[in-house]
Write a protein that holds these residues in place. Structure first.
Motif, PDB file in Angstrom:
ATOM      1  N   GLY A  53       0.791  -1.216   0.000  1.00 24.00           N
ATOM      2  CA  GLY A  53       0.000   0.000   0.000  1.00 24.00           C
ATOM      3  C   GLY A  53       0.826   1.269   0.000  1.00 24.00           C
ATOM      4  N   ILE A  54       2.152   1.137   0.120  1.00 20.73           N
ATOM      5  CA  ILE A  54       3.067   2.277   0.054  1.00 20.73           C
ATOM      6  C   ILE A  54       3.675   2.320  -1.343  1.00 20.73           C
ATOM      7  N   ASP A  55       3.773   3.486  -1.936  1.00 21.78           N
ATOM      8  CA  ASP A  55       4.391   3.629  -3.254  1.00 21.78           C
ATOM      9  C   ASP A  55       5.908   3.706  -3.074  1.00 21.78           C
ATOM     10  N   LEU A  56       6.509   2.547  -2.802  1.00 24.02           N
ATOM     11  CA  LEU A  56       7.937   2.464  -2.509  1.00 24.02           C
ATOM     12  C   LEU A  56       8.734   2.483  -3.804  1.00 24.02           C
ATOM     13  N   VAL A  57       9.607   3.474  -3.954  1.00 25.15           N
ATOM     14  CA  VAL A  57      10.403   3.588  -5.180  1.00 25.15           C
ATOM     15  C   VAL A  57      11.895   3.408  -4.914  1.00 25.15           C
ATOM     16  N   GLY A  58      12.253   3.064  -3.695  1.00 24.61           N
ATOM     17  CA  GLY A  58      13.655   2.816  -3.377  1.00 24.61           C
ATOM     18  C   GLY A  58      13.813   2.611  -1.887  1.00 24.61           C
ATOM     19  N   SER A  59      14.952   2.003  -1.501  1.00 23.06           N
ATOM     20  CA  SER A  59      15.181   1.780  -0.079  1.00 23.06           C
ATOM     21  C   SER A  59      16.669   1.706   0.213  1.00 23.06           C
ATOM     22  N   VAL A  60      17.009   1.963   1.482  1.00 22.68           N
ATOM     23  CA  VAL A  60      18.391   1.959   1.944  1.00 22.68           C
ATOM     24  C   VAL A  60      18.502   0.992   3.120  1.00 22.68           C
ATOM     25  N   HIS A  61      19.232  -0.100   2.917  1.00 23.15           N
ATOM     26  CA  HIS A  61      19.559  -0.981   4.038  1.00 23.15           C
ATOM     27  C   HIS A  61      20.706  -0.367   4.826  1.00 23.15           C
ATOM     28  N   VAL A  62      20.527  -0.280   6.135  1.00 21.65           N
ATOM     29  CA  VAL A  62      21.583   0.197   7.025  1.00 21.65           C
ATOM     30  C   VAL A  62      22.071  -0.982   7.855  1.00 21.65           C
ATOM     31  N   GLU A  63      23.380  -1.085   7.987  1.00 19.72           N
ATOM     32  CA  GLU A  63      23.981  -2.233   8.673  1.00 19.72           C
ATOM     33  C   GLU A  63      23.180  -2.594   9.922  1.00 19.72           C
ATOM     34  N   ALA A  64      23.017  -3.902  10.120  1.00 19.66           N
ATOM     35  CA  ALA A  64      22.140  -4.409  11.168  1.00 19.66           C
ATOM     36  C   ALA A  64      22.934  -4.994  12.336  1.00 19.66           C
ATOM     37  N   GLU A  65      24.108  -4.426  12.598  1.00 25.42           N
ATOM     38  CA  GLU A  65      24.958  -4.880  13.695  1.00 25.42           C
ATOM     39  C   GLU A  65      25.283  -6.367  13.567  1.00 25.42           C
ATOM     40  N   TRP A  66      25.671  -6.720  12.357  1.00 19.52           N
ATOM     41  CA  TRP A  66      26.185  -8.047  12.008  1.00 19.52           C
ATOM     42  C   TRP A  66      27.455  -8.306  12.811  1.00 19.52           C
ATOM     43  N   ASP A  67      27.920  -9.539  12.812  1.00 22.01           N
ATOM     44  CA  ASP A  67      29.157  -9.948  13.481  1.00 22.01           C
ATOM     45  C   ASP A  67      30.262  -8.919  13.219  1.00 22.01           C
ATOM     46  N   PRO A  68      30.728  -8.195  14.239  1.00 17.01           N
ATOM     47  CA  PRO A  68      31.736  -7.151  14.008  1.00 17.01           C
ATOM     48  C   PRO A  68      33.081  -7.682  13.534  1.00 17.01           C
ATOM     49  N   LYS A  69      33.284  -9.004  13.633  1.00 17.81           N
ATOM     50  CA  LYS A  69      34.536  -9.584  13.140  1.00 17.81           C
ATOM     51  C   LYS A  69      34.518  -9.789  11.629  1.00 17.81           C
ATOM     52  N   ASP A  70      33.342  -9.618  11.008  1.00 15.40           N
ATOM     53  CA  ASP A  70      33.217  -9.869   9.564  1.00 15.40           C
ATOM     54  C   ASP A  70      32.269  -8.865   8.924  1.00 15.40           C
ATOM     55  N   PRO A  71      32.576  -7.563   8.977  1.00 18.83           N
ATOM     56  CA  PRO A  71      31.636  -6.568   8.431  1.00 18.83           C
ATOM     57  C   PRO A  71      31.391  -6.705   6.939  1.00 18.83           C
ATOM     58  N   VAL A  72      32.368  -7.202   6.194  1.00 17.50           N
ATOM     59  CA  VAL A  72      32.189  -7.346   4.751  1.00 17.50           C
ATOM     60  C   VAL A  72      31.197  -8.462   4.439  1.00 17.50           C
ATOM     61  N   GLY A  73      31.109  -9.455   5.320  1.00 11.57           N
ATOM     62  CA  GLY A  73      30.178 -10.558   5.098  1.00 11.57           C
ATOM     63  C   GLY A  73      28.743 -10.096   4.990  1.00 11.57           C
ATOM     64  N   GLU A  74      28.379  -9.061   5.746  1.00  8.41           N
ATOM     65  CA  GLU A  74      27.007  -8.563   5.663  1.00  8.41           C
ATOM     66  C   GLU A  74      26.695  -8.055   4.266  1.00  8.41           C
ATOM     67  N   LEU A  75      27.642  -7.383   3.631  1.00 11.12           N
ATOM     68  CA  LEU A  75      27.370  -6.840   2.294  1.00 11.12           C
ATOM     69  C   LEU A  75      27.305  -7.931   1.241  1.00 11.12           C
TER      70      LEU A  75
END
Length: 295
Positions: A53-75
């Protein structure tokens, strides 16, 4: 219906990956209180259901406090979601700027063509006063200096009582854009607390390369309070101007406070008296420019 680029949401899967705040027992309490309802996967299918019901035309994922030893793994995980669903449009990665491996981490994050910036919540005091926070550390500042050459901006989430430190960083690095998260976290809604929050935000608003996301403005112990949040939204816009403010859902975290539709219906009602062009800036155009999201 207003179109929307949601500038702040999270995808995560604690059943498949490690997130300390979702997987560990005895983690520090969440600022909204009990967050056990969030300890489940939240993926594009869930997000599309919540945004129906929302006219969503884009979105931004912000890091979700993934394992801090592997920040690249989240991406890498986010890249796989983009291949499967087309969401998110772009992302903000995790980087611990004070760590010795920060240069390598930042280079790897910048290599993803959909990454626009990084977030790390700097060391902060639990209440006003106390010793300086993490944004004064020499090692942190060295890491921060590496953002501009890599074309990355900085996503700042810190209590308002550390914003004077952030203002010094903004002055020292005038070519590194900053995006303040969650309206500067106005957690104390007393008159005194709101005055102090507004004064601190004004110091950041004085720097033209600082923008702000109106997101995550729920309150511990309350469901969404329309009148209380109206004041926060309108004061942020007054300080930063229409061309430097953006709206974000902070979903699924803010599902602890309100439904997705309710949050954005409230945002829309707060700015109903603005011009059509101003509303387009707040909901879409500023996000498209700042996050470099193609139409």
């Amino acid at each position: 219906m207003l179109a929307l680029i949601d500038t702040h949401h999270h995808f995560y899967d604690p059943a498949a990956h490690y997130y300390p705040w979702l997987n560990d027992a005895g983690v520090p309490p969440h600022r909204y209180g009990d967050h056990s309802a969030l300890k489940r996967p939240y993926l594009p299918a869930d997000y599309l259901r919540d945004t129906a019901g929302i006219d969503l035309v884009g979105s931004v994922h912000v890091e979700a406090e993934w394992d801090p030893k592997d920040p690249v793994g989240e991406l890498r995980f986010i890249a796989s979601l983009r291949e499967q669903s087309g969401l998110p449009s772009v992302a903000v990665g995790q980087a611990w700027l004070h760590q010795p491996d920060a240069p390598s981490t930042l280079e790897q994050l910048a290599a993803f063509d959909f990454v626009r910036g990084v977030r790390q919540k700097p060391r902060a005091n639990a209440a006003p006063g106390g010793p300086p926070g993490g944004m004064t550390d020499a090692a942190w500042l060295q890491g921060y200096a590496r953002l501009e050459p890599l074309g990355l901006h900085y996503e700042l989430q810190t209590p308002w009582w550390h914003l004077h430190e952030a203002a010094r960083v903004a002055a020292k690095f005038p070519h590194t854009p900053i995006v303040i998260n969650h309206a500067g976290v106005p957690s104390d809604r007393s008159e005194e607390g709101l005055r102090a929050w507004r004064t601190a935000l004004a110091g950041m608003a004085a720097h033209p390369h600082v923008a702000i996301k109106i997101s995550g403005i729920g309150e511990a112990g309350y469901q969404w309070r329309p009148d209380a949040n109206r004041r926060v939204v309108l004061e942020v816009i007054e300080l930063f101007g229409v061309d430097r403010c953006m709206f974000g859902s902070n979903y699924p975290v803010d599902s602890l406070c309100a439904s997705y539709q309710s949050i954005f219906e409230n945002f829309a009602s707060y700015v109903a008296g603005f011009s059509a062009q101003e509303r387009a800036q707040l909901f879409v155009e500023n996000a498209r420019r700042i996050y470099r999201i193609a139409p």
